[in-house]
Design a protein around this motif. Structure first.
Motif, PDB file in Angstrom:
ATOM      1  N   THR A 109       1.854 -33.111 -18.966  1.00  0.00           N
ATOM      2  CA  THR A 109       2.454 -32.036 -19.768  1.00  0.00           C
ATOM      3  C   THR A 109       2.863 -32.578 -21.126  1.00  0.00           C
ATOM      4  OG1 THR A 109       4.480 -32.542 -18.593  1.00  0.00           O
ATOM      5  CG2 THR A 109       3.354 -30.501 -17.985  1.00  0.00           C
ATOM      6  N   GLU A 110       2.672 -31.752 -22.133  1.00  0.00           N
ATOM      7  CA  GLU A 110       2.964 -32.187 -23.487  1.00  0.00           C
ATOM      8  C   GLU A 110       4.451 -32.226 -23.748  1.00  0.00           C
ATOM      9  OE1 GLU A 110       0.683 -29.648 -25.962  1.00  0.00           O
ATOM     10  OE2 GLU A 110      -0.973 -31.068 -26.095  1.00  0.00           O
ATOM     11  N   ILE A 111       4.810 -33.127 -24.629  1.00  0.00           N
ATOM     12  CA  ILE A 111       6.202 -33.305 -25.005  1.00  0.00           C
ATOM     13  C   ILE A 111       6.667 -32.086 -25.812  1.00  0.00           C
ATOM     14  CG2 ILE A 111       5.760 -34.473 -27.203  1.00  0.00           C
ATOM     15  CD1 ILE A 111       7.824 -36.597 -26.171  1.00  0.00           C
ATOM     16  N   THR A 112       7.932 -31.733 -25.651  1.00  0.00           N
ATOM     17  CA  THR A 112       8.433 -30.546 -26.359  1.00  0.00           C
ATOM     18  C   THR A 112       9.162 -30.946 -27.641  1.00  0.00           C
ATOM     19  OG1 THR A 112      10.574 -30.623 -25.283  1.00  0.00           O
ATOM     20  CG2 THR A 112       8.835 -29.389 -24.156  1.00  0.00           C
ATOM     21  N   ALA A 137       6.113 -42.201 -35.565  1.00  0.00           N
ATOM     22  CA  ALA A 137       5.461 -42.337 -36.867  1.00  0.00           C
ATOM     23  C   ALA A 137       4.542 -41.143 -37.103  1.00  0.00           C
ATOM     24  CB  ALA A 137       4.669 -43.633 -36.920  1.00  0.00           C
ATOM     25  N   TRP A 138       3.564 -40.986 -36.233  1.00  0.00           N
ATOM     26  CA  TRP A 138       2.646 -39.838 -36.253  1.00  0.00           C
ATOM     27  C   TRP A 138       2.477 -39.427 -34.799  1.00  0.00           C
ATOM     28  CZ3 TRP A 138      -1.009 -43.201 -39.614  1.00  0.00           C
ATOM     29  CH2 TRP A 138      -1.190 -44.439 -39.032  1.00  0.00           C
ATOM     30  N   VAL A 139       3.222 -38.415 -34.414  1.00  0.00           N
ATOM     31  CA  VAL A 139       3.395 -38.130 -32.985  1.00  0.00           C
ATOM     32  C   VAL A 139       2.087 -37.791 -32.272  1.00  0.00           C
ATOM     33  CG1 VAL A 139       5.799 -37.412 -33.216  1.00  0.00           C
ATOM     34  CG2 VAL A 139       3.980 -35.700 -33.418  1.00  0.00           C
ATOM     35  N   HIS A 140       1.055 -37.388 -33.038  1.00  0.00           N
ATOM     36  CA  HIS A 140      -0.208 -37.021 -32.381  1.00  0.00           C
ATOM     37  C   HIS A 140      -1.053 -38.262 -32.065  1.00  0.00           C
ATOM     38  CE1 HIS A 140      -1.097 -37.234 -36.660  1.00  0.00           C
ATOM     39  NE2 HIS A 140      -2.388 -37.317 -36.393  1.00  0.00           N
ATOM     40  N   ALA A 156       1.507 -36.245 -28.796  1.00  0.00           N
ATOM     41  CA  ALA A 156       2.110 -34.913 -28.918  1.00  0.00           C
ATOM     42  C   ALA A 156       1.262 -34.066 -29.858  1.00  0.00           C
ATOM     43  CB  ALA A 156       3.532 -35.048 -29.470  1.00  0.00           C
ATOM     44  N   PRO A 157       1.458 -32.739 -29.836  1.00  0.00           N
ATOM     45  CA  PRO A 157       0.724 -31.899 -30.791  1.00  0.00           C
ATOM     46  C   PRO A 157       1.106 -32.267 -32.228  1.00  0.00           C
ATOM     47  CG  PRO A 157       1.858 -30.560 -29.142  1.00  0.00           C
ATOM     48  CD  PRO A 157       2.333 -31.954 -28.956  1.00  0.00           C
ATOM     49  N   ARG A 158       0.109 -32.260 -33.095  1.00  0.00           N
ATOM     50  CA  ARG A 158       0.314 -32.666 -34.482  1.00  0.00           C
ATOM     51  C   ARG A 158       1.359 -31.796 -35.187  1.00  0.00           C
ATOM     52  NH1 ARG A 158      -4.719 -34.401 -38.182  1.00  0.00           N
ATOM     53  NH2 ARG A 158      -3.551 -35.193 -39.955  1.00  0.00           N
ATOM     54  N   ALA A 159       1.384 -30.530 -34.791  1.00  0.00           N
ATOM     55  CA  ALA A 159       2.288 -29.577 -35.447  1.00  0.00           C
ATOM     56  C   ALA A 159       3.759 -29.966 -35.275  1.00  0.00           C
ATOM     57  CB  ALA A 159       2.048 -28.176 -34.901  1.00  0.00           C
ATOM     58  N   VAL A 166       9.041 -31.578 -36.909  1.00  0.00           N
ATOM     59  CA  VAL A 166      10.330 -31.603 -36.203  1.00  0.00           C
ATOM     60  C   VAL A 166      10.983 -32.971 -36.373  1.00  0.00           C
ATOM     61  CG1 VAL A 166      11.392 -31.498 -33.910  1.00  0.00           C
ATOM     62  CG2 VAL A 166       9.582 -29.888 -34.520  1.00  0.00           C
ATOM     63  N   VAL A 167      10.169 -34.016 -36.159  1.00  0.00           N
ATOM     64  CA  VAL A 167      10.673 -35.392 -36.279  1.00  0.00           C
ATOM     65  C   VAL A 167      11.063 -35.673 -37.732  1.00  0.00           C
ATOM     66  CG1 VAL A 167      10.028 -37.820 -36.079  1.00  0.00           C
ATOM     67  CG2 VAL A 167       9.278 -36.176 -34.344  1.00  0.00           C
ATOM     68  N   ASP A 168      10.168 -35.312 -38.654  1.00  0.00           N
ATOM     69  CA  ASP A 168      10.423 -35.591 -40.066  1.00  0.00           C
ATOM     70  C   ASP A 168      11.737 -34.954 -40.518  1.00  0.00           C
ATOM     71  OD1 ASP A 168       8.048 -36.919 -40.057  1.00  0.00           O
ATOM     72  OD2 ASP A 168       6.913 -35.408 -41.175  1.00  0.00           O
ATOM     73  N   ALA A 169      11.939 -33.701 -40.107  1.00  0.00           N
ATOM     74  CA  ALA A 169      13.143 -32.985 -40.527  1.00  0.00           C
ATOM     75  C   ALA A 169      14.400 -33.656 -39.961  1.00  0.00           C
ATOM     76  CB  ALA A 169      13.057 -31.525 -40.080  1.00  0.00           C
ATOM     77  N   GLU A 170      14.346 -34.033 -38.687  1.00  0.00           N
ATOM     78  CA  GLU A 170      15.489 -34.653 -38.022  1.00  0.00           C
ATOM     79  C   GLU A 170      15.871 -35.967 -38.717  1.00  0.00           C
ATOM     80  OE1 GLU A 170      16.690 -32.948 -35.347  1.00  0.00           O
ATOM     81  OE2 GLU A 170      18.409 -34.313 -35.104  1.00  0.00           O
TER      82      GLU A 170
END
Lengths: 373, 398
Positions: free
Chosen positions: B5-8, B43-46, B56-59, B63-67
């Motif tokens: 299952t993909e990470i949320t 770094a690049w979650v995908h 993880a999905p590239r989209a 979320v990470v960048d903003a956090e």
């Protein structure tokens, strides 16, 4: 700022599919061509099916007023398909202009008339020259006396030839008013003009002391006409998109088949590059037309800017697409027997309709604070 | 299909917060933080686990960048290392050995090692596959001779992705091989290439008996064209993730000047201004529409036209801007030969924008090539007859 939905919803896709399928059966451009010089260039049977059975005449009219309770987005999708087949039906004059003008009135007579237009029971037309821009002053060529007697002349009224009722802006004793008259009434003259556009009739309307039914007083009449013209301009952008789409599709199909110098002419870069540029214009026109339809549907503050942008852009794309279609078809494109000229004639007329691109740009200059001097 | 299952988004936020707790950006040295972020898979979650990502999905990257940005964490200055991130990394990921991925990706992402691209040559521009730089095997190494051009960042780079000819006896597309070249190796000479703007964003790179170990080969011998396609595809994928506001680009500069300088306004310029305003607005809406399509997972072909439209607009607007400036339009801000780290369209004056925009319809695929791509791939028009398709490279006229 741009929260506008620029895509087509599933409902809109379904609506498009039904309209396209009907038009494919009943109004192929070659059929349209065959009838355009006959006594009745309009296809009124098709119009009856579209307006009364499919319900396209009342899409952006609320259900309580006899319409479908959808929005201008759906009306615009229908306009795209009608443009794509240059179908000779009074959609712009009746469903868009006359109906929208009535939506801006509040009188009981206006509401009753609106219901009949929205259900397709009758066909109407808004008595203004088709070339009128929404920023123009209220039309003053018809005068109304205090008892509602109308006298005057209006040139180049779209779809008046097949209208049963005319919505007439007139100047009364205290300013702008809106009236309706039946085209069958004594003293009403509707004289068809020989139009550049073979698939949308225009006519001179003569009113020689005709008793009209008052629909709106000065406080509403001016706004109702202005909003109807702006709505028309927004929907026209989608029609122009549909026209351009047919021209691009047909041209691409033709240059793939037509061989000269031992190869399909579509393999020559001189042609490919022109078609790639046209495709990009079409992609852009779609975004602009959708934006105009959505902002008008939601009544966003952006609507005026959006419509002026879409008209300024889409009008020229449609003309360019039709011109390229003729040129890239070569000799056959210049013949009467090929339907391409129907699209050129419609596109060129549409460029003048409801304001030239330059008029829309002039309006834009004010809206976005880029004054001329 | 796997049961995995993909990470949320929420799980990613938690991981980002954990990183910030373990490596407080205020107390951690910049590079140390970036390395820790890479090792945490943020770094690049995908990308795959162990290579800076979490599958993880590239989209979800935003979320990470903003956090992390909200906490004041340093970023890797993505514009400075665009070629590494946008072109080298996806190619290494797709074609690299495990050893290569482990060696190159981490310092690439942190910016410790800058990358450049050695593709174009004086004789191979739009027809990249005709390139002539030769690599000849020598034991476990290759010896490279030739000349590359239009290489931005070459003077800053540690590494280059490079395509060269390894077999001149076969048709042009078949005889190329893809390498990673050490820009500090003996025989690599970088010379600035001065542009019409006066400055030198780009370089020419001369390669004289440069020795490259076979371990720096990416993909099979002779498969250079296929590997390069991955690189070039990623070059064009770079469509902005954020919505552009109205008057967001070059038109904003001109509109602002128009409002500020009533004394320069003229009737002939006014309609041109409005036409360009309309085109800019419509192009913005095309981008917005494309983003909406991507958001519902139904991307259309509209992206193919984006660069074409961008180039045309930038050129027309900057051209009008020079005319609008009247007497001042006759001047130029700075002809000094400089080597900027990155392109600065807006920090300069009208004349610079006018000259620099000329490159927009040439770099990264000329507008003519892009029109061919649209005509053939979107509209389905037939390609031009290929006269050089089956001829060995060495026999091609040049």
């Amino acid at each position: 700022m741009t929260s506008a939905n620029l895509l087509y919803t599933d409902v809109e896709d379904d609506l498009r599919a039904s309209v396209r399928s009907l038009l494919g059966d009943r109004s192929d451009p070659n059929d349209v061509l065959a009838k355009c010089e006959s006594d009745q260039p309009y296809n009124l049977e098709l119009w009856h099916t579209l307006s009364a059975e499919l319900g396209v005449a009342g899409l952006h009219v609320p259900e309580k007023l006899g319409g479908q309770g959808a929005s201008l987005r759906e009306t615009a999708v229908v306009a795209e398909e009608l443009g794509r087949s240059v179908a000779p039906v009074p959609f712009l004059g009746s469903t868009v202009l006359a109906t929208s003008a009535l939506l801006g009135c509040s009188s009981e007579t206006a509401t009753a008339l609106l219901e009949r237009l929205a259900t397709g029971a009758i066909t109407g037309a808004l008595a203004v020259p088709l070339s009128t821009h929404s920023g123009a002053p209220f039309p003053d060529s018809v005068r109304a006396t205090a008892d509602g007697t109308l006298t005057g002349r209006v040139g180049a009224v779209a779809d008046a030839v097949v209208a049963e009722t005319l919505i007439i802006p007139a100047i009364g004793d205290s300013g702008p008013e809106l009236y309706s008259v039946d085209t069958s009434a004594d003293g009403v003259g509707v004289s068809p003009l020989r139009a550049l556009d073979l698939t949308r009739g225009i006519a001179d309307v003569e009113l020689a002391g005709v008793r009209g039914t008052r629909l709106a007083e000065p406080e509403l009449a001016d706004g109702a006409v202005r909003e109807a013209l702006r709505t028309g301009a927004a929907v026209l952008a989608s029609e122009q998109l549909g026209l351009a789409q047919w021209c691009l599709d047909e041209t691409v199909r033709y240059v793939r088949e037509r061989h000269q110098f031992g190869r399909p002419i579509g393999s020559f870069q001189a042609l490919k590059h022109r078609l790639a540029d046209l495709w990009l214009e079409l992609v852009s026109a779609r975004a602009a037309a959708r934006h105009a339809a959505d902002t008008m549907a939601t009544g966003g503050a952006d609507a005026a800017i959006s419509v002026a942008t879409a008209q300024s852009y889409c009008a020229e794309v449609a003309v360019h697409a039709a011109e390229e279609c003729i040129q890239l078809h070569g000799g056959i494109g210049m013949t009467w027997e090929h339907p391409a000229h129907l699209f050129l004639k419609r596109a060129k007329s549409d460029q003048l309709a409801l304001g030239r691109p330059g008029q829309h740009r002039a309006a834009l200059a004010e809206l976005v604070d880029l004054p001329p001097s | 299909m796997t049961a995995h299952t993909e990470i949320t988004a929420e799980q990613l936020r938690e991981r980002a917060r954990a990183l910030l707790t373990e490596h407080d950006p205020k107390k951690t040295e910049r590079l140390e933080f970036l390395r820790a972020r890479f090792d945490a898979g943020l770094a690049w979650v995908h990308f795959p686990v162990g290579l800076g990502g979490l599958d993880a999905p590239r989209a979800l990257q935003s979320v990470v960048d903003a956090e992390l940005a909200a906490a004041g964490a340093p970023d890797n200055q993505p514009r400075r290392i665009g070629i590494g991130l946008g072109m080298a990394a996806p190619t290494i990921r797709a074609f690299g050995t495990e050893e290569q991925k482990n060696r190159y990706l981490r310092p690439l992402w942190t910016g410790e090692e800058v990358w450049c691209q050695l593709f174009s040559e004086p004789g191979a521009g739009s027809d990249l596959a005709s390139l002539a730089t030769r690599a000849v095997p020598d034991g476990d190494d290759w010896i490279v001779n030739g000349q590359k051009v239009w290489t931005s960042s070459a003077h800053l780079a540690k590494w280059a992705i490079m395509v060269v000819r390894t077999d001149p006896e076969v048709p042009k597309h078949q005889g190329m091989t893809y390498f990673i070249c050490d820009m500090t190796a003996p025989g690599v000479e970088v010379r600035p290439l001065r542009q019409i703007t006066g400055e030198a964003e780009f370089n020419e790179v001369f390669l004289t008996d440069v020795r490259i170990p076979d371990s720096q080969r990416l993909g099979e011998i002779g498969a250079g064209w296929q590997v390069a396609q991955t690189t070039l595809m990623n070059e064009r994928v770079a469509i902005g993730g954020n919505a552009i506001p109205r008057e967001g680009g070059m038109i904003g500069v001109l509109a602002k000047k128009w409002r500020e300088h009533p004394e320069l306004r003229a009737a002939d310029l006014h309609d041109r201004l409005l036409r360009l305003w309309v085109e800019s607005e419509v192009t913005r809406l095309v981008g917005e529409r494309l983003r909406q399509q991507l958001a519902v997972g139904a991307p259309g072909p509209e992206g193919s036209g984006a660069k074409l439209a961008f180039a045309k607009l930038n050129q027309a607007i900057s051209s009008l801007e020079v005319e609008f400036m009247g007497e001042h339009g006759l001047t130029y801000d700075d002809w000094t030969m400089r080597r900027p780290d990155q392109l600065d369209f807006f920090g300069r004056e009208a004349g610079y924008r006018y000259l620099r925009a000329k490159g927009n319809s040439i770099e990264g695929g000329t507008s003519e090539v892009l029109r061919n791509v649209i005509a053939e791939r979107v509209l389905g028009l037939p390609s031009e007859p290929r006269v050089d398709k089956d001829i060995p490279w060495k026999d091609l006229p040049r």
